[in-house]
Design an enzyme around this catalytic site. Structure first.
Site, PDB file in Angstrom:
ATOM      1  N   HIS A 152       0.862  -1.185   0.000  1.00 31.67           N
ATOM      2  CA  HIS A 152       0.000   0.000   0.000  1.00 31.67           C
ATOM      3  C   HIS A 152       0.903   1.241   0.000  1.00 31.67           C
ATOM      4  CE1 HIS A 152      -2.729   3.135   1.267  1.00 31.67           C
ATOM      5  NE2 HIS A 152      -3.724   2.346   0.867  1.00 31.67           N
ATOM      6  N   GLU A 197      -3.931   2.186  -7.334  1.00 25.77           N
ATOM      7  CA  GLU A 197      -4.292   3.294  -6.447  1.00 25.77           C
ATOM      8  C   GLU A 197      -3.409   4.492  -6.772  1.00 25.77           C
ATOM      9  OE1 GLU A 197      -6.402   1.821  -2.652  1.00 25.77           O
ATOM     10  OE2 GLU A 197      -4.273   1.894  -2.244  1.00 25.77           O
TER      11      GLU A 197
HETATM   12  P1  PGA Z   1      -9.457   6.173   0.200  1.00 22.40           P
HETATM   13  O1  PGA Z   1      -8.307   5.124   0.515  1.00 22.40           O
HETATM   14  O2  PGA Z   1     -10.652   5.409  -0.301  1.00 22.40           O
HETATM   15  O3  PGA Z   1      -9.699   6.859   1.504  1.00 22.40           O
HETATM   16  O4  PGA Z   1      -8.938   7.102  -0.844  1.00 22.40           O
HETATM   17  C1  PGA Z   1      -8.010   4.075  -0.360  1.00 22.40           C
HETATM   18  C2  PGA Z   1      -6.775   3.361   0.104  1.00 22.40           C
HETATM   19  O5  PGA Z   1      -5.841   4.036   0.574  1.00 22.40           O
HETATM   20  O6  PGA Z   1      -6.686   2.122   0.047  1.00 22.40           O
END
Ligand code: PGA
Length: 247
Positions: free
Chosen positions: A89, A155
């Site tokens: 992550h 992401e």
């Molecule tokens: P968010 O986080 O939906 O708050 O943008 C997603 C993540 O960091 O996995």
């Protein structure tokens, strides 16, 4: 053949939302989509004991044991009853110096013990400004054992809410473009079955458009996953959209 949508709740460093472990909660997986929760290490046990939640860990250490104060091994997470583990992550990469190569070691360790890895990749705003978003994710993918059964979460770091509920997500068009690029980099026989989730400010307002894209197979949701009502709405949308046809 089709890909089953996956909606994942990344609770980060927060307790499980009110009522999450009670029957009828939107965090229970009761068919399609598959719903998975990622609590803190402290809450893993309660979530697993509920017997109704599919549970993953937010990170894990590839070594099986040893002098790693404060860490938990991926093997122990599997033995404890986790089904999934998040690898790489962006908050782990940023706050704990996790490199692409270290993330690849986590993925390999997870596959070895039978814990399903969800690998997070994505570019920063600086990468995007320099038009390096594709080369960034290409490198992040290049070190991974993509011939195996892994789930990918794209992401874009600049779209992660960081607790700001008004932060905009990537546009569905930008996200689809990146997802289709990512899929094209997978080995041919993995392009159909591999799920690629989108993460970064997904919420009820944008979930339908994002999840309708051909190559978006679910969401990794932070902020909105802490609100059972909002999370339930996203699960409902995914339910209505059903399965994704493989190419
Ligand atoms: P968010 O986080 O939906 O708050 O943008 C997603 C993540 O960091 O996995």
């Amino acid at each position: 053949m089709s890909r089953r949508l996956l909606i994942a709740a990344n609770w980060k460093m927060n307790p499980p939302p009110q009522g999450a472990l009670q029957s009828g909660s939107p965090y229970f997986s009761s068919g399609d989509p598959e719903v998975v929760v990622f609590p803190t290490f402290i809450d893993l046990q309660n979530c697993i004991r509920s017997g109704q939640l599919i549970v993953g860990a937010q990170c894990g250490r590839p070594e099986q044991n040893g002098a790693f104060t404060g860490d938990v091994s991926i093997k122990l997470l599997k033995e404890f009853g986790c089904s999934y583990v998040l690898c790489g992550h962006s908050e782990r990469r940023e706050n704990h110096g996790e490199t692409d190569e270290y993330v690849a070691e986590q993925v390999a360790a997870a596959l070895e013990v039978g814990l399903h890895p969800i690998v997070c990749i994505g570019e920063t705003w600086d990468d995007r400004k320099k038009k390096k978003e594709k080369s960034k994710v290409k490198y992040q993918l290049s070190v991974l054992p993509l011939e195996s059964d892994v789930t990918i979460a794209y992401e874009p770091v600049w779209a992660i809410s960081g607790g700001d509920p008004d932060k905009p997500a990537a546009t569905a068009e930008d996200a689809q473009q990146m997802h289709s690029f990512i899929r094209s980099l997978l080995p041919k026989d993995r392009q159909g079955p591999t799920r690629i989730l989108y993460g970064g400010s997904m919420k009820p307002e944008n979930a339908r458009e994002l999840l309708s894209q051909e190559d978006i197979d679910g969401g990794l949701i932070g902020g909105a996953s802490l609100d059972p009502k909002k999370f339930g709405e996203i699960v409902k949308i995914a339910e209505e959209l059903g399965l994704k046809q493989q190419l």
